[in-house]
Design a protein around this motif. Sequence first.
Motif, PDB file in Angstrom:
ATOM      1  N   MET A   1       0.846  -1.192   0.000  1.00  0.00           N
ATOM      2  CA  MET A   1       0.000   0.000   0.000  1.00  0.00           C
ATOM      3  C   MET A   1       0.885   1.248   0.000  1.00  0.00           C
ATOM      4  SD  MET A   1      -3.025   0.784   2.694  1.00  0.00           S
ATOM      5  CE  MET A   1      -4.187   2.059   2.408  1.00  0.00           C
ATOM      6  N   THR A   2       0.602   2.192  -0.871  1.00  0.00           N
ATOM      7  CA  THR A   2       1.412   3.403  -0.940  1.00  0.00           C
ATOM      8  C   THR A   2       1.049   4.349   0.195  1.00  0.00           C
ATOM      9  OG1 THR A   2      -0.171   4.444  -2.428  1.00  0.00           O
ATOM     10  CG2 THR A   2       1.662   3.252  -3.443  1.00  0.00           C
ATOM     11  N   LYS A   3       2.015   5.120   0.599  1.00  0.00           N
ATOM     12  CA  LYS A   3       1.803   6.069   1.683  1.00  0.00           C
ATOM     13  C   LYS A   3       0.923   7.219   1.196  1.00  0.00           C
ATOM     14  CE  LYS A   3       4.204   8.596   5.207  1.00  0.00           C
ATOM     15  NZ  LYS A   3       5.399   9.202   5.701  1.00  0.00           N
ATOM     16  N   GLN A   4      -0.035   7.613   2.039  1.00  0.00           N
ATOM     17  CA  GLN A   4      -0.934   8.694   1.655  1.00  0.00           C
ATOM     18  C   GLN A   4      -0.246  10.050   1.805  1.00  0.00           C
ATOM     19  OE1 GLN A   4      -4.661   8.488   3.727  1.00  0.00           O
ATOM     20  NE2 GLN A   4      -5.345   6.772   2.499  1.00  0.00           N
ATOM     21  N   ALA A   5      -0.717  10.992   1.005  1.00  0.00           N
ATOM     22  CA  ALA A   5      -0.209  12.361   1.082  1.00  0.00           C
ATOM     23  C   ALA A   5      -0.505  12.930   2.468  1.00  0.00           C
ATOM     24  CB  ALA A   5      -0.866  13.219   0.008  1.00  0.00           C
ATOM     25  N   ARG A   6       0.429  13.673   2.989  1.00  0.00           N
ATOM     26  CA  ARG A   6       0.268  14.293   4.301  1.00  0.00           C
ATOM     27  C   ARG A   6      -0.705  15.463   4.220  1.00  0.00           C
ATOM     28  NH1 ARG A   6       2.780  18.260   7.671  1.00  0.00           N
ATOM     29  NH2 ARG A   6       4.297  19.025   6.170  1.00  0.00           N
ATOM     30  N   THR A   7      -1.533  15.586   5.247  1.00  0.00           N
ATOM     31  CA  THR A   7      -2.384  16.776   5.350  1.00  0.00           C
ATOM     32  C   THR A   7      -1.608  17.841   6.111  1.00  0.00           C
ATOM     33  OG1 THR A   7      -3.438  16.004   7.391  1.00  0.00           O
ATOM     34  CG2 THR A   7      -4.534  15.451   5.316  1.00  0.00           C
ATOM     35  N   ILE A   8      -1.958  19.093   5.872  1.00  0.00           N
ATOM     36  CA  ILE A   8      -1.232  20.174   6.543  1.00  0.00           C
ATOM     37  C   ILE A   8      -2.170  20.996   7.409  1.00  0.00           C
ATOM     38  CG2 ILE A   8       0.581  20.267   4.786  1.00  0.00           C
ATOM     39  CD1 ILE A   8      -0.741  22.737   3.608  1.00  0.00           C
ATOM     40  N   SER A   9      -1.600  21.620   8.416  1.00  0.00           N
ATOM     41  CA  SER A   9      -2.367  22.464   9.336  1.00  0.00           C
ATOM     42  C   SER A   9      -2.663  23.818   8.682  1.00  0.00           C
ATOM     43  CB  SER A   9      -1.554  22.691  10.613  1.00  0.00           C
ATOM     44  OG  SER A   9      -0.397  23.471  10.317  1.00  0.00           O
ATOM     45  N   GLU A  10      -3.522  24.581   9.313  1.00  0.00           N
ATOM     46  CA  GLU A  10      -3.821  25.937   8.816  1.00  0.00           C
ATOM     47  C   GLU A  10      -2.543  26.778   8.773  1.00  0.00           C
ATOM     48  OE1 GLU A  10      -6.405  27.776   7.525  1.00  0.00           O
ATOM     49  OE2 GLU A  10      -7.377  25.826   7.312  1.00  0.00           O
ATOM     50  N   ARG A  11      -1.702  26.633   9.781  1.00  0.00           N
ATOM     51  CA  ARG A  11      -0.440  27.384   9.831  1.00  0.00           C
ATOM     52  C   ARG A  11       0.466  26.992   8.665  1.00  0.00           C
ATOM     53  NH1 ARG A  11       1.616  26.845  15.247  1.00  0.00           N
ATOM     54  NH2 ARG A  11       0.415  28.694  15.701  1.00  0.00           N
ATOM     55  N   GLU A  12       0.530  25.690   8.375  1.00  0.00           N
ATOM     56  CA  GLU A  12       1.350  25.229   7.250  1.00  0.00           C
ATOM     57  C   GLU A  12       0.756  25.682   5.919  1.00  0.00           C
ATOM     58  OE1 GLU A  12       3.436  21.083   8.540  1.00  0.00           O
ATOM     59  OE2 GLU A  12       1.239  21.076   8.459  1.00  0.00           O
ATOM     60  N   LEU A  13      -0.573  25.705   5.820  1.00  0.00           N
ATOM     61  CA  LEU A  13      -1.207  26.200   4.596  1.00  0.00           C
ATOM     62  C   LEU A  13      -0.847  27.667   4.388  1.00  0.00           C
ATOM     63  CD1 LEU A  13      -3.016  25.923   2.113  1.00  0.00           C
ATOM     64  CD2 LEU A  13      -4.994  26.364   3.604  1.00  0.00           C
ATOM     65  N   GLN A  14      -0.857  28.451   5.463  1.00  0.00           N
ATOM     66  CA  GLN A  14      -0.480  29.859   5.344  1.00  0.00           C
ATOM     67  C   GLN A  14       0.981  29.989   4.926  1.00  0.00           C
ATOM     68  OE1 GLN A  14      -2.673  32.514   5.350  1.00  0.00           O
ATOM     69  NE2 GLN A  14      -0.832  33.376   4.427  1.00  0.00           N
ATOM     70  N   ARG A  15       1.843  29.142   5.483  1.00  0.00           N
ATOM     71  CA  ARG A  15       3.261  29.134   5.093  1.00  0.00           C
ATOM     72  C   ARG A  15       3.407  28.802   3.607  1.00  0.00           C
ATOM     73  NH1 ARG A  15       6.752  24.806   7.886  1.00  0.00           N
ATOM     74  NH2 ARG A  15       7.404  23.988   5.881  1.00  0.00           N
ATOM     75  N   LEU A  16       2.609  27.843   3.139  1.00  0.00           N
ATOM     76  CA  LEU A  16       2.618  27.463   1.730  1.00  0.00           C
ATOM     77  C   LEU A  16       2.181  28.638   0.861  1.00  0.00           C
ATOM     78  CD1 LEU A  16       2.885  25.235  -0.459  1.00  0.00           C
ATOM     79  CD2 LEU A  16       0.477  24.677   0.005  1.00  0.00           C
ATOM     80  N   LEU A  17       1.100  29.317   1.269  1.00  0.00           N
ATOM     81  CA  LEU A  17       0.596  30.451   0.494  1.00  0.00           C
ATOM     82  C   LEU A  17       1.582  31.618   0.516  1.00  0.00           C
ATOM     83  CD1 LEU A  17      -3.193  30.322   1.449  1.00  0.00           C
ATOM     84  CD2 LEU A  17      -2.089  29.489  -0.652  1.00  0.00           C
ATOM     85  N   ASP A  18       2.284  31.796   1.629  1.00  0.00           N
ATOM     86  CA  ASP A  18       3.334  32.826   1.692  1.00  0.00           C
ATOM     87  C   ASP A  18       4.445  32.495   0.700  1.00  0.00           C
ATOM     88  OD1 ASP A  18       1.916  34.156   3.665  1.00  0.00           O
ATOM     89  OD2 ASP A  18       3.176  33.418   5.318  1.00  0.00           O
ATOM     90  N   PHE A  19       4.817  31.226   0.623  1.00  0.00           N
ATOM     91  CA  PHE A  19       5.835  30.802  -0.339  1.00  0.00           C
ATOM     92  C   PHE A  19       5.333  31.039  -1.766  1.00  0.00           C
ATOM     93  CE2 PHE A  19       7.399  27.668  -3.344  1.00  0.00           C
ATOM     94  CZ  PHE A  19       8.758  27.943  -3.301  1.00  0.00           C
ATOM     95  N   VAL A  20       4.092  30.655  -2.035  1.00  0.00           N
ATOM     96  CA  VAL A  20       3.505  30.796  -3.370  1.00  0.00           C
ATOM     97  C   VAL A  20       3.498  32.267  -3.800  1.00  0.00           C
ATOM     98  CG1 VAL A  20       1.309  30.623  -4.647  1.00  0.00           C
ATOM     99  CG2 VAL A  20       2.160  28.672  -3.351  1.00  0.00           C
ATOM    100  N   SER A  21       3.341  33.185  -2.853  1.00  0.00           N
ATOM    101  CA  SER A  21       3.301  34.611  -3.192  1.00  0.00           C
ATOM    102  C   SER A  21       4.630  35.109  -3.749  1.00  0.00           C
ATOM    103  CB  SER A  21       2.887  35.443  -1.971  1.00  0.00           C
ATOM    104  OG  SER A  21       3.939  35.489  -1.024  1.00  0.00           O
ATOM    105  N   LYS A  22       5.672  34.305  -3.607  1.00  0.00           N
ATOM    106  CA  LYS A  22       6.990  34.678  -4.130  1.00  0.00           C
ATOM    107  C   LYS A  22       7.316  33.943  -5.429  1.00  0.00           C
ATOM    108  CE  LYS A  22       8.641  35.452   0.571  1.00  0.00           C
ATOM    109  NZ  LYS A  22       7.633  34.816   1.407  1.00  0.00           N
ATOM    110  N   THR A  23       6.367  33.144  -5.933  1.00  0.00           N
ATOM    111  CA  THR A  23       6.608  32.407  -7.173  1.00  0.00           C
ATOM    112  C   THR A  23       6.215  33.256  -8.375  1.00  0.00           C
ATOM    113  OG1 THR A  23       4.433  31.320  -7.121  1.00  0.00           O
ATOM    114  CG2 THR A  23       6.273  30.147  -6.067  1.00  0.00           C
ATOM    115  N   LYS A  24       6.702  32.840  -9.542  1.00  0.00           N
ATOM    116  CA  LYS A  24       6.479  33.608 -10.761  1.00  0.00           C
ATOM    117  C   LYS A  24       4.991  33.768 -11.089  1.00  0.00           C
ATOM    118  CE  LYS A  24       7.737  33.937 -15.590  1.00  0.00           C
ATOM    119  NZ  LYS A  24       8.136  33.220 -16.779  1.00  0.00           N
TER     120      LYS A  24
END
Length: 189
Positions: A1-24
């Motif tokens: 059985m393959t490992k499932q994708a990890r879920t992220i917390s609201e704080r991690e989602l905000q960190r992800l969106l902060d990172f995305v704001s610096k992408t092209k």
Amino acid sequence: MTKQARTISERELQRLLDFVSKTKSQKRNRAIILLTHLAGMRIGEVAALRIADVLASDGTVRKEVTLSAMQTKGNRSRTVLLNQRMQAELAAYLQTVRVRDQKQPLFATQRSAGFTANSLTQVVNGIYKKAGLDGCSSHSGRRGFLTNLAEKGVSVRVMMALAGHQNMSTTQRYIDLRPGVLRNAVELI
């Protein structure tokens, strides 16, 4: 059985969106990521979206997106509900898009072609990796969407309908048991 994708917390989602704001392609990337987190869409469904799927004739973003059987995994049409936050995110993104044809892909590559499910998976997986979110993939948002609904007490039957699943057991496999939820459960006793 393959490992499932990890879920992220609201704080991690905000960190992800902060990172995305610096992408092209920040508005595009943000809308793509949030369609998985806020609407529970599969990455292949996101890749298959057309302008006409989300934009009403009056120029507003629809409250629901009807996906044809060809746009979904199970070859069954389904309706995806968009909350107000997701509608606003799509409206902000659409302001950056030059709409030439309602049938054009909602999300275009640098060459103006639409993404395939595989190419969009690579983009999203790369964003998670570059943002330092190990164990995450293009499926993390969909799993997080269902986990968050479960934590808020939404019934499995409703989650099943929102996910477009035919079997309740499929939906239940998506739900991640996070430690805080377990702690809250025993405190109910």
